[in-house]
Design a protein around this motif. Structure first.
Motif, PDB file in Angstrom:
ATOM      1  N   ILE A  98       0.874  -1.188   0.000  1.00 37.36           N
ATOM      2  CA  ILE A  98       0.000   0.000   0.000  1.00 37.36           C
ATOM      3  C   ILE A  98       0.900   1.224   0.000  1.00 37.36           C
ATOM      4  O   ILE A  98       1.835   1.330   0.804  1.00 37.36           O
ATOM      5  CB  ILE A  98      -0.918  -0.015   1.241  1.00 37.36           C
ATOM      6  N   THR A  99       0.649   2.141  -0.924  1.00 34.53           N
ATOM      7  CA  THR A  99       1.503   3.326  -1.031  1.00 34.53           C
ATOM      8  C   THR A  99       0.782   4.436  -1.774  1.00 34.53           C
ATOM      9  O   THR A  99       0.136   4.177  -2.784  1.00 34.53           O
ATOM     10  CB  THR A  99       2.834   2.970  -1.743  1.00 34.53           C
ATOM     11  N   GLN A 100       0.892   5.638  -1.250  1.00 36.36           N
ATOM     12  CA  GLN A 100       0.313   6.787  -1.944  1.00 36.36           C
ATOM     13  C   GLN A 100       1.128   7.061  -3.201  1.00 36.36           C
ATOM     14  O   GLN A 100       0.588   7.098  -4.294  1.00 36.36           O
ATOM     15  CB  GLN A 100       0.310   7.999  -0.995  1.00 36.36           C
ATOM     16  N   SER A 101       2.441   7.248  -3.015  1.00 32.99           N
ATOM     17  CA  SER A 101       3.298   7.687  -4.128  1.00 32.99           C
ATOM     18  C   SER A 101       3.643   6.585  -5.117  1.00 32.99           C
ATOM     19  O   SER A 101       3.873   6.844  -6.296  1.00 32.99           O
ATOM     20  CB  SER A 101       4.605   8.235  -3.563  1.00 32.99           C
ATOM     21  N   GLY A 102       3.725   5.371  -4.617  1.00 29.88           N
ATOM     22  CA  GLY A 102       4.174   4.268  -5.474  1.00 29.88           C
ATOM     23  C   GLY A 102       5.674   4.269  -5.696  1.00 29.88           C
ATOM     24  O   GLY A 102       6.197   3.514  -6.524  1.00 29.88           O
ATOM     25  N   GLU A 103       6.405   5.126  -4.964  1.00 27.48           N
ATOM     26  CA  GLU A 103       7.859   5.215  -5.164  1.00 27.48           C
ATOM     27  C   GLU A 103       8.640   5.002  -3.871  1.00 27.48           C
ATOM     28  O   GLU A 103       9.856   5.152  -3.866  1.00 27.48           O
ATOM     29  CB  GLU A 103       8.234   6.596  -5.738  1.00 27.48           C
ATOM     30  N   THR A 104       7.978   4.693  -2.775  1.00 26.09           N
ATOM     31  CA  THR A 104       8.672   4.567  -1.484  1.00 26.09           C
ATOM     32  C   THR A 104       9.663   3.390  -1.526  1.00 26.09           C
ATOM     33  O   THR A 104       9.267   2.244  -1.789  1.00 26.09           O
ATOM     34  CB  THR A 104       7.627   4.396  -0.353  1.00 26.09           C
ATOM     35  N   GLY A 105      10.948   3.715  -1.253  1.00 28.13           N
ATOM     36  CA  GLY A 105      12.008   2.719  -1.397  1.00 28.13           C
ATOM     37  C   GLY A 105      11.769   1.471  -0.565  1.00 28.13           C
ATOM     38  O   GLY A 105      11.909   0.336  -1.053  1.00 28.13           O
ATOM     39  N   ASP A 106      11.402   1.647   0.699  1.00 26.70           N
ATOM     40  CA  ASP A 106      11.219   0.488   1.584  1.00 26.70           C
ATOM     41  C   ASP A 106      10.071  -0.406   1.091  1.00 26.70           C
ATOM     42  O   ASP A 106      10.146  -1.636   1.173  1.00 26.70           O
ATOM     43  CB  ASP A 106      10.918   0.958   3.019  1.00 26.70           C
ATOM     44  N   THR A 107       9.031   0.232   0.589  1.00 26.34           N
ATOM     45  CA  THR A 107       7.873  -0.551   0.113  1.00 26.34           C
ATOM     46  C   THR A 107       8.243  -1.287  -1.176  1.00 26.34           C
ATOM     47  O   THR A 107       7.869  -2.452  -1.380  1.00 26.34           O
ATOM     48  CB  THR A 107       6.656   0.387  -0.100  1.00 26.34           C
ATOM     49  N   LEU A 108       9.021  -0.615  -2.001  1.00 23.91           N
ATOM     50  CA  LEU A 108       9.490  -1.245  -3.241  1.00 23.91           C
ATOM     51  C   LEU A 108      10.381  -2.452  -2.917  1.00 23.91           C
ATOM     52  O   LEU A 108      10.257  -3.523  -3.544  1.00 23.91           O
ATOM     53  CB  LEU A 108      10.253  -0.193  -4.059  1.00 23.91           C
ATOM     54  N   ALA A 151       1.816  15.666   4.812  1.00 24.31           N
ATOM     55  CA  ALA A 151       0.939  14.815   5.639  1.00 24.31           C
ATOM     56  C   ALA A 151      -0.188  14.272   4.756  1.00 24.31           C
ATOM     57  O   ALA A 151      -0.946  15.032   4.162  1.00 24.31           O
ATOM     58  CB  ALA A 151       0.367  15.637   6.787  1.00 24.31           C
ATOM     59  N   SER A 152      -0.265  12.971   4.692  1.00 22.36           N
ATOM     60  CA  SER A 152      -1.275  12.342   3.832  1.00 22.36           C
ATOM     61  C   SER A 152      -2.653  12.384   4.509  1.00 22.36           C
ATOM     62  O   SER A 152      -2.787  12.039   5.679  1.00 22.36           O
ATOM     63  CB  SER A 152      -0.859  10.886   3.582  1.00 22.36           C
ATOM     64  N   THR A 153      -3.644  12.824   3.779  1.00 22.26           N
ATOM     65  CA  THR A 153      -5.003  12.916   4.341  1.00 22.26           C
ATOM     66  C   THR A 153      -6.013  12.222   3.419  1.00 22.26           C
ATOM     67  O   THR A 153      -6.508  11.143   3.722  1.00 22.26           O
ATOM     68  CB  THR A 153      -5.405  14.392   4.551  1.00 22.26           C
ATOM     69  N   SER A 312       8.000  11.817  -0.504  1.00 23.37           N
ATOM     70  CA  SER A 312       8.207  10.423  -0.873  1.00 23.37           C
ATOM     71  C   SER A 312       9.635  10.002  -0.518  1.00 23.37           C
ATOM     72  O   SER A 312      10.597  10.586  -1.028  1.00 23.37           O
ATOM     73  CB  SER A 312       7.947  10.307  -2.378  1.00 23.37           C
ATOM     74  N   VAL A 313       9.755   9.021   0.368  1.00 23.48           N
ATOM     75  CA  VAL A 313      11.084   8.574   0.819  1.00 23.48           C
ATOM     76  C   VAL A 313      11.553   7.474  -0.138  1.00 23.48           C
ATOM     77  O   VAL A 313      11.301   6.293   0.071  1.00 23.48           O
ATOM     78  CB  VAL A 313      11.046   8.067   2.281  1.00 23.48           C
ATOM     79  N   VAL A 314      12.252   7.917  -1.197  1.00 24.83           N
ATOM     80  CA  VAL A 314      12.583   6.941  -2.247  1.00 24.83           C
ATOM     81  C   VAL A 314      13.853   6.141  -1.960  1.00 24.83           C
ATOM     82  O   VAL A 314      14.004   5.028  -2.423  1.00 24.83           O
ATOM     83  CB  VAL A 314      12.711   7.638  -3.633  1.00 24.83           C
TER      84      VAL A 314
HETATM   85  C1  AGP Z   1       2.075  10.360   5.794  1.00 22.68           C
HETATM   86  O1  AGP Z   1       1.432  11.465   6.380  1.00 22.68           O
HETATM   87  C2  AGP Z   1       3.502  10.400   5.852  1.00 22.68           C
HETATM   88  N1  AGP Z   1       4.019  11.545   5.144  1.00 22.68           N
HETATM   89  C3  AGP Z   1       4.280   9.123   5.608  1.00 22.68           C
HETATM   90  O2  AGP Z   1       4.117   8.311   6.735  1.00 22.68           O
HETATM   91  C4  AGP Z   1       3.927   8.301   4.355  1.00 22.68           C
HETATM   92  O3  AGP Z   1       2.649   7.763   4.498  1.00 22.68           O
HETATM   93  C5  AGP Z   1       4.966   7.179   4.146  1.00 22.68           C
HETATM   94  O4  AGP Z   1       6.227   7.753   3.940  1.00 22.68           O
HETATM   95  C6  AGP Z   1       4.605   6.260   3.009  1.00 22.68           C
HETATM   96  O5  AGP Z   1       4.531   6.941   1.809  1.00 22.68           O
HETATM   97  P1  AGP Z   1       3.808   6.279   0.567  1.00 22.68           P
HETATM   98  O6  AGP Z   1       2.375   6.100   0.922  1.00 22.68           O
HETATM   99  O7  AGP Z   1       3.999   7.260  -0.556  1.00 22.68           O
HETATM  100  O8  AGP Z   1       4.464   4.963   0.304  1.00 22.68           O
END
Ligand code: AGP
Length: 315
Positions: A98-108, A151-153, A312-314
């Protein structure tokens, strides 16, 4: 990308106010979407492995609860833990990221790990062109539109709804997001009142526990206050020592345990805000998002760009 605040004080406020339309869009899109294949894969899987970071991890916790309701076993992993503490995987298990950006390094990285183990992969993702959305067997779009505030809302609300639709089907009840947003003036007053509070504890049971975790993350992200979310029953197992007149406890829920908690908090001179009522988790989190927003503004902080954080923490 829409970079206009449309008269709102911040992108975060604008994005919270977009939640009702995001909810309608998600419902509209999924009403006609053929989910039979992806649902069949979930049905057939002995176990669902879910990985995500931050706010998206909390969506994973909510999804895991939904899976449990339909009798499906699952576990949610903090994505950065997957490679270093590899989960026990058996044949025919499936994975969800699950990811908002689709680019988060740890999730990838977690996704790559699942793929190497031969698991089928599902993403709940807000950016269809992203690396993660393009690398999975099934991508479920969240239709939240661009989210600019760090901050994701609105993306959280859309992800929770997509997880619910996927696992349990379309919710019957209408979402009362507009009703909660209309309480903004009251929530703003609370933010003014608690402007100088030293710490905030969020407490809840079940789904409300997940909402407590996400509420605490939201408030700490943009107010720099020490905030924590707990399962209500855990109050007696340590956090009770934190209660004093400089602590605010926001207690979700109607059950007996929450009433006991309220009494416990009052007796220790801590401040209490009891959020009760038959609200959907999406409606409850909007309440916390608005509180975080107004508290951050009361403190004169940059709500959209909190210190040290990036969208996005890539890496
Ligand atoms: C959300 O408010 C945060 N900025 C942060 O926890 C974020 O949800 C997390 O870095 C994951 O990002 P992603 O959904 O883009 O993978």
């Amino acid at each position: 990308m829409c970079k206009i605040k449309n008269g709102f004080s911040s992108f975060m406020e604008k994005e919270i106010n977009e939640i009702p339309e995001v909810i309608s869009r998600v419902k509209q899109e999924y009403k006609t979407k053929d989910m039979s294949e992806v649902r069949a894969i979930i049905q057939a899987a002995p176990f669902v492995h879910i990985a995500a970071c931050g706010t998206a991890y909390h969506v994973g916790l909510m999804m895991s609860r939904y899976l449990e309701e339909i009798g499906k076993r699952s576990k949610v992993y903090i994505a950065s833990e997957v490679a270093t503490s590899p989960p026990l995987i058996t044949q025919d298990d499936i994975s969800v990221v699950i990811t908002q950006s689709g680019e988060t390094g740890d999730t990838l990285n977690a996704l790559e790990h699942f793929k190497k183990q031969g698991l089928k992969t599902i993403a709940i993702c807000n950016v269809d062109e992203s690396t993660i959305a393009r690398s999975v067997d099934f991508n479920l779009s969240t239709f939240a539109g661009p989210e600019i505030s760090i901050a994701s809302t609105k993306a959280y609300c859309a992800q929770v709804l997509v997880a619910e639709i996927l696992v349990k089907g379309m919710p019957d009840a209408d979402c009362r997001a507009i009703e909660v947003i209309s309480k903004s003036p009251e929530i703003k007053k609370k933010a003014k009142r608690f402007k100088n509070i030293k710490r905030i504890l969020f407490l809840g049971k079940g789904e409300d526990y997940v909402t407590s975790l996400e509420s605490a993350l939201k408030v700490k992200e943009i107010t720099y206050l020490h905030c924590e979310g707990f399962a209500t029953g855990e109050l007696w197992h340590g956090p009770l020592s934190l209660l004093d007149s400089k602590t605010l406890c926001i207690v979700y829920g109607d059950c007996k345990k929450s009433i006991d908690t309220v009494a416990e908090v009052i007796v220790r001179n801590a401040n209490i805000w009891h959020v009760s009522g038959d609200y959907h988790p999406i409606e409850k989190i909007i309440h916390a998002q608005l509180f975080a927003l107004y508290l951050s503004q009361e403190k004169g902080l940059d709500t959209d760009k909190p210190r040290n954080l990036v969208k996005s923490v890539v890496g």
